[in-house]
Design an enzyme around this catalytic site. Structure first.
Site, PDB file in Angstrom:
ATOM      1  N   GLY A  29       0.781  -1.238   0.000  1.00  0.00           N
ATOM      2  CA  GLY A  29       0.000   0.000   0.000  1.00  0.00           C
ATOM      3  C   GLY A  29       0.811   1.284   0.000  1.00  0.00           C
ATOM      4  O   GLY A  29       1.804   1.433  -0.713  1.00  0.00           O
ATOM      5  N   VAL A  72       6.076  -3.491  14.645  1.00  0.00           N
ATOM      6  CA  VAL A  72       6.164  -2.201  15.351  1.00  0.00           C
ATOM      7  C   VAL A  72       5.581  -2.258  16.764  1.00  0.00           C
ATOM      8  O   VAL A  72       5.801  -1.344  17.554  1.00  0.00           O
ATOM      9  CB  VAL A  72       5.508  -1.041  14.558  1.00  0.00           C
ATOM     10  CG1 VAL A  72       6.258  -0.747  13.276  1.00  0.00           C
ATOM     11  CG2 VAL A  72       4.019  -1.301  14.316  1.00  0.00           C
ATOM     12  N   TYR A 164     -10.425   2.938  15.105  1.00  0.00           N
ATOM     13  CA  TYR A 164      -9.446   3.489  14.154  1.00  0.00           C
ATOM     14  C   TYR A 164      -9.505   5.019  14.178  1.00  0.00           C
ATOM     15  O   TYR A 164      -8.473   5.693  14.194  1.00  0.00           O
ATOM     16  CB  TYR A 164      -9.780   2.949  12.762  1.00  0.00           C
ATOM     17  CG  TYR A 164      -8.879   3.420  11.649  1.00  0.00           C
ATOM     18  CD1 TYR A 164      -7.579   2.933  11.528  1.00  0.00           C
ATOM     19  CD2 TYR A 164      -9.336   4.329  10.689  1.00  0.00           C
ATOM     20  CE1 TYR A 164      -6.758   3.358  10.486  1.00  0.00           C
ATOM     21  CE2 TYR A 164      -8.524   4.748   9.640  1.00  0.00           C
ATOM     22  CZ  TYR A 164      -7.239   4.264   9.538  1.00  0.00           C
ATOM     23  OH  TYR A 164      -6.432   4.676   8.511  1.00  0.00           O
TER      24      TYR A 164
HETATM   25  N1  LIG Z   1      -5.447   3.532   2.148  1.00  0.00           N
HETATM   26  C1  LIG Z   1      -6.118   4.558   2.631  1.00  0.00           C
HETATM   27  O1  LIG Z   1      -7.111   5.002   2.062  1.00  0.00           O
HETATM   28  C2  LIG Z   1      -5.690   5.209   3.918  1.00  0.00           C
HETATM   29  C3  LIG Z   1      -6.376   6.339   4.329  1.00  0.00           C
HETATM   30  C4  LIG Z   1      -5.994   6.979   5.494  1.00  0.00           C
HETATM   31  C5  LIG Z   1      -4.930   6.506   6.222  1.00  0.00           C
HETATM   32  N2  LIG Z   1      -4.271   5.393   5.812  1.00  0.00           N
HETATM   33  C6  LIG Z   1      -3.152   4.944   6.618  1.00  0.00           C
HETATM   34  O2  LIG Z   1      -2.063   4.661   5.776  1.00  0.00           O
HETATM   35  C7  LIG Z   1      -1.216   3.713   6.415  1.00  0.00           C
HETATM   36  C8  LIG Z   1      -0.911   2.594   5.415  1.00  0.00           C
HETATM   37  O3  LIG Z   1      -2.097   1.873   5.172  1.00  0.00           O
HETATM   38  P1  LIG Z   1      -2.439   1.223   3.756  1.00  0.00           P
HETATM   39  O4  LIG Z   1      -3.726   1.799   3.337  1.00  0.00           O
HETATM   40  O5  LIG Z   1      -1.289   1.289   2.866  1.00  0.00           O
HETATM   41  O6  LIG Z   1      -2.753  -0.275   4.224  1.00  0.00           O
HETATM   42  P2  LIG Z   1      -2.009  -1.653   4.000  1.00  0.00           P
HETATM   43  O7  LIG Z   1      -1.733  -1.898   2.560  1.00  0.00           O
HETATM   44  O8  LIG Z   1      -2.829  -2.648   4.747  1.00  0.00           O
HETATM   45  O9  LIG Z   1      -0.614  -1.443   4.730  1.00  0.00           O
HETATM   46  C9  LIG Z   1      -0.476  -1.519   6.112  1.00  0.00           C
HETATM   47  C10 LIG Z   1       0.984  -1.747   6.405  1.00  0.00           C
HETATM   48  O10 LIG Z   1       1.164  -1.734   7.815  1.00  0.00           O
HETATM   49  C11 LIG Z   1       1.998  -2.812   8.144  1.00  0.00           C
HETATM   50  N3  LIG Z   1       1.750  -3.262   9.508  1.00  0.00           N
HETATM   51  C12 LIG Z   1       0.562  -3.560  10.089  1.00  0.00           C
HETATM   52  N4  LIG Z   1       0.769  -4.003  11.325  1.00  0.00           N
HETATM   53  C13 LIG Z   1       2.117  -3.960  11.549  1.00  0.00           C
HETATM   54  C14 LIG Z   1       2.954  -4.304  12.632  1.00  0.00           C
HETATM   55  N5  LIG Z   1       2.449  -4.789  13.780  1.00  0.00           N
HETATM   56  N6  LIG Z   1       4.282  -4.137  12.490  1.00  0.00           N
HETATM   57  C15 LIG Z   1       4.809  -3.678  11.340  1.00  0.00           C
HETATM   58  N7  LIG Z   1       4.069  -3.332  10.270  1.00  0.00           N
HETATM   59  C16 LIG Z   1       2.741  -3.482  10.383  1.00  0.00           C
HETATM   60  C17 LIG Z   1       1.705  -3.899   7.128  1.00  0.00           C
HETATM   61  O11 LIG Z   1       2.838  -4.730   6.975  1.00  0.00           O
HETATM   62  P3  LIG Z   1       2.985  -6.256   7.481  1.00  0.00           P
HETATM   63  O12 LIG Z   1       1.620  -6.853   7.490  1.00  0.00           O
HETATM   64  O13 LIG Z   1       3.902  -6.872   6.472  1.00  0.00           O
HETATM   65  O14 LIG Z   1       3.619  -6.140   8.825  1.00  0.00           O
HETATM   66  C18 LIG Z   1       1.496  -3.063   5.877  1.00  0.00           C
HETATM   67  O15 LIG Z   1       2.727  -2.853   5.227  1.00  0.00           O
HETATM   68  C19 LIG Z   1      -1.957   3.248   7.662  1.00  0.00           C
HETATM   69  O16 LIG Z   1      -1.482   3.935   8.787  1.00  0.00           O
HETATM   70  C20 LIG Z   1      -3.382   3.644   7.376  1.00  0.00           C
HETATM   71  O17 LIG Z   1      -4.119   3.837   8.543  1.00  0.00           O
HETATM   72  C21 LIG Z   1      -4.626   4.726   4.677  1.00  0.00           C
END
Ligand SMILES: NC(=O)c1ccc[n+]([C@@H]2O[C@H](COP(=O)([O-])OP(=O)(O)OC[C@H]3O[C@@H](n4cnc5c(N)ncnc54)[C@H](OP(=O)(O)O)[C@@H]3O)[C@@H](O)[C@H]2O)c1
Length: 259
Positions: A29, A72, A164
């Site tokens: 992502g 993390v 969240y």
């Molecule tokens: N996509 C959106 O529309 C959106 C909107 C607002 C905010 N965000 C924020 O953007 C950030 C990235 O999210 P994304 O949308 O790209 O989702 P994603 O594709 O699900 O990515 C989440 C990432 O967090 C990592 N992660 C989760 N738990 C972890 C842990 N315990 N230790 C280390 N890494 C961990 C996962 O890696 P592993 O599973 O390999 O550990 C993955 O690389 C998040 O903070 C999310 O809240 C996203």
């Protein structure tokens, strides 16, 4: 002091050559994209997450990226991550991107699930920020970029993500507090609040036609974001271009929070 200051080319302002960056949640992502953008701007990037195979694939695709396995929520893993950055010269940029969300009506959410959300989205971010800031303040400079969310600024209804939203609201507040506390040591702390962007986290929403239409109707720009539309905000906050910006949360949301 002059109004113009020393002349710099626009690309110089966001040049990260020689910097060391840490990006958490870089296995998929937005984090994957952030790691690539920082590496292309010249930084050496420690790409951290639990799925090491994904990180290795990423490092094979993009020069300047080094994979580093890290949960993390594990204190020892976080210390090892920042220690590895020290071996590379010390962390200059920390992107606290790792995140997790569960869509559940509050009445059906367990306290354990609420705590898990806060652990990943807030407590881990706090711990890594402190570890990084210790190192940054010794060198008198550093940029921390926290990935918050529009759901930390406004309610998520009809999407049911109160845990969240609470976590991301805490990220916005922590960003202000840490920024004010560390401003004089040269450590800047800012946040990006993305709207809706395609990723594993949002796949259920964005793959669903009616949910996608709902996002389109409620976003002034009429569509979800494209991952590359976060590049500018990231580079601004992570680079010398944002040298006098601290404590801010920049919404990159097609106007969602402007309504
Ligand atoms: N996509 C959106 O529309 C959106 C909107 C607002 C905010 N965000 C924020 O953007 C950030 C990235 O999210 P994304 O949308 O790209 O989702 P994603 O594709 O699900 O990515 C989440 C990432 O967090 C990592 N992660 C989760 N738990 C972890 C842990 N315990 N230790 C280390 N890494 C961990 C996962 O890696 P592993 O599973 O390999 O550990 C993955 O690389 C998040 O903070 C999310 O809240 C996203």
């Amino acid at each position: 002091m002059t109004a113009t200051g020393p002349a710099q080319t626009p690309s110089h302002v966001i040049d990260l050559t020689g910097r060391v960056a840490v990006v958490t949640g870089a296995s998929s992502g937005l984090g994957r994209r952030f790691a690539v953008v920082l590496a292309r701007a010249g930084a050496t990037v420690l790409a951290a997450a639990r799925r090491e195979d994904r990180l290795k694939e990423l490092a094979a695709e993009q020069d300047g990226i080094l994979p580093h396995r890290c949960d993390v929520t594990d204190e020892t893993d976080c210390m090892a991550l920042i220690a590895r950055a020290e071996e590379l010269g010390g962390v200059d940029i920390l992107v606290n991107n790792a995140g997790w969300a569960e869509s559940l009506p509050a009445l059906e959410q367990s306290v354990a699930s609420f705590r898990k959300t806060l652990d990943i989205d807030v407590t881990a971010l706090f711990q890594l920020s402190v570890l990084a800031a210790r190192s940054m303040s010794q060198r008198g400079a550093g940029a921390i970029v926290n990935i918050a969310s529009i759901l930390g600024l406004v309610a998520s209804a009809p999407v049911t993500q109160s845990a969240y939203g609470a976590a991301k609201g805490a990220v916005v507040s922590l960003t202000r507090h840490l920024a004010a506390e560390w401003a004089r040591s040269g450590v800047r702390v800012n946040a990006i609040a993305p709207g809706w962007f395609p990723s594993e986290l949002t796949a259920d929403m964005l793959d669903d036609d009616s949910a996608r239409r709902w996002i389109g109707r409620n976003t002034p720009m009429g569509r979800p974001g494209r991952p590359e539309e976060l590049d500018g905000a990231l580079l601004l906050l992570a680079s010398p271009g944002g040298a006098y910006i601290t404590g801010q949360t920049l919404a990159v949301d097609g106007g969602w929070t402007a309504r």
